[in-house]
Design a protein around this motif. Sequence first.
Motif, PDB file in Angstrom:
ATOM      1  N   TRP A  19       0.839  -1.193   0.000  1.00  0.00           N
ATOM      2  CA  TRP A  19       0.000   0.000   0.000  1.00  0.00           C
ATOM      3  C   TRP A  19       0.881   1.254   0.000  1.00  0.00           C
ATOM      4  O   TRP A  19       0.612   2.204  -0.738  1.00  0.00           O
ATOM      5  N   LEU A  20       1.938   1.236   0.804  1.00  0.00           N
ATOM      6  CA  LEU A  20       2.861   2.378   0.844  1.00  0.00           C
ATOM      7  C   LEU A  20       3.573   2.566  -0.496  1.00  0.00           C
ATOM      8  O   LEU A  20       3.755   3.695  -0.950  1.00  0.00           O
ATOM      9  N   ASN A  21       3.995   1.473  -1.121  1.00  0.00           N
ATOM     10  CA  ASN A  21       4.654   1.565  -2.430  1.00  0.00           C
ATOM     11  C   ASN A  21       3.708   2.147  -3.475  1.00  0.00           C
ATOM     12  O   ASN A  21       4.128   2.944  -4.319  1.00  0.00           O
ATOM     13  N   ASN A  22       2.454   1.760  -3.429  1.00  0.00           N
ATOM     14  CA  ASN A  22       1.454   2.309  -4.339  1.00  0.00           C
ATOM     15  C   ASN A  22       1.286   3.808  -4.093  1.00  0.00           C
ATOM     16  O   ASN A  22       1.191   4.601  -5.033  1.00  0.00           O
ATOM     17  N   GLY A  30       6.902  10.802   2.009  1.00  0.00           N
ATOM     18  CA  GLY A  30       7.009  11.105   3.424  1.00  0.00           C
ATOM     19  C   GLY A  30       6.089  10.334   4.344  1.00  0.00           C
ATOM     20  O   GLY A  30       6.075  10.577   5.543  1.00  0.00           O
ATOM     21  N   VAL A  31       5.305   9.415   3.823  1.00  0.00           N
ATOM     22  CA  VAL A  31       4.429   8.604   4.669  1.00  0.00           C
ATOM     23  C   VAL A  31       5.216   7.367   5.108  1.00  0.00           C
ATOM     24  O   VAL A  31       5.825   6.696   4.289  1.00  0.00           O
ATOM     25  N   MET A  63      -8.252   0.460   1.262  1.00  0.00           N
ATOM     26  CA  MET A  63      -8.001   1.785   1.813  1.00  0.00           C
ATOM     27  C   MET A  63      -7.534   2.738   0.710  1.00  0.00           C
ATOM     28  O   MET A  63      -6.715   2.371  -0.124  1.00  0.00           O
ATOM     29  N   THR A  64      -8.070   3.949   0.720  1.00  0.00           N
ATOM     30  CA  THR A  64      -7.690   4.933  -0.299  1.00  0.00           C
ATOM     31  C   THR A  64      -6.780   6.003   0.300  1.00  0.00           C
ATOM     32  O   THR A  64      -6.838   6.262   1.516  1.00  0.00           O
ATOM     33  N   PRO A  65      -5.963   6.641  -0.532  1.00  0.00           N
ATOM     34  CA  PRO A  65      -5.144   7.748  -0.037  1.00  0.00           C
ATOM     35  C   PRO A  65      -5.985   8.869   0.581  1.00  0.00           C
ATOM     36  O   PRO A  65      -5.587   9.457   1.578  1.00  0.00           O
ATOM     37  N   ASN A  66      -7.154   9.141   0.007  1.00  0.00           N
ATOM     38  CA  ASN A  66      -8.010  10.198   0.553  1.00  0.00           C
ATOM     39  C   ASN A  66      -8.422   9.897   1.990  1.00  0.00           C
ATOM     40  O   ASN A  66      -8.437  10.803   2.834  1.00  0.00           O
ATOM     41  N   GLU A  67      -8.781   8.660   2.280  1.00  0.00           N
ATOM     42  CA  GLU A  67      -9.163   8.289   3.646  1.00  0.00           C
ATOM     43  C   GLU A  67      -7.995   8.517   4.606  1.00  0.00           C
ATOM     44  O   GLU A  67      -8.171   9.077   5.691  1.00  0.00           O
ATOM     45  N   ASP A  70      -7.302  12.312   4.950  1.00  0.00           N
ATOM     46  CA  ASP A  70      -8.355  12.957   5.738  1.00  0.00           C
ATOM     47  C   ASP A  70      -8.065  12.782   7.227  1.00  0.00           C
ATOM     48  O   ASP A  70      -8.228  13.716   8.018  1.00  0.00           O
ATOM     49  N   TYR A  71      -7.627  11.590   7.602  1.00  0.00           N
ATOM     50  CA  TYR A  71      -7.261  11.342   9.002  1.00  0.00           C
ATOM     51  C   TYR A  71      -6.070  12.211   9.395  1.00  0.00           C
ATOM     52  O   TYR A  71      -6.057  12.802  10.479  1.00  0.00           O
ATOM     53  N   GLN A  72      -5.067  12.288   8.532  1.00  0.00           N
ATOM     54  CA  GLN A  72      -3.883  13.093   8.840  1.00  0.00           C
ATOM     55  C   GLN A  72      -4.268  14.566   9.030  1.00  0.00           C
ATOM     56  O   GLN A  72      -3.759  15.240   9.926  1.00  0.00           O
TER      57      GLN A  72
END
Length: 89
Positions: A19-22, A30-31, A63-67, A70-72
């Motif tokens: 997921w991080l690689n994607n 930076g994540v 899980m999407t990047p937007n989700e 949004d939390y961050q």
Amino acid sequence: MTKLSRTKRWLLKSVVKDWLNNLTSNGYQGVTENDVWEYLCEYRWKKNYPETIALIKEDIKKMTPNEFFDYQQMKAMMSNDCQNIDDLM
């Protein structure tokens, strides 16, 4: 907060890394892996924890990047580190 055992984290590490690689390949830098675990345990699974490893893997893949971001953003707005509203803009 949902706690994951070391064994579960080890079993799920490859899915989180994928997921991080994607995310990185789509230009998000930076994540860290710890950021993702924090999101999953403190927010996404706070009330509705998947019961099996297969369901957890499936949930991470959906899980999407937007989700995540949004939390961050919500976390940044609630932190005491901001001196004024301009820091959030």
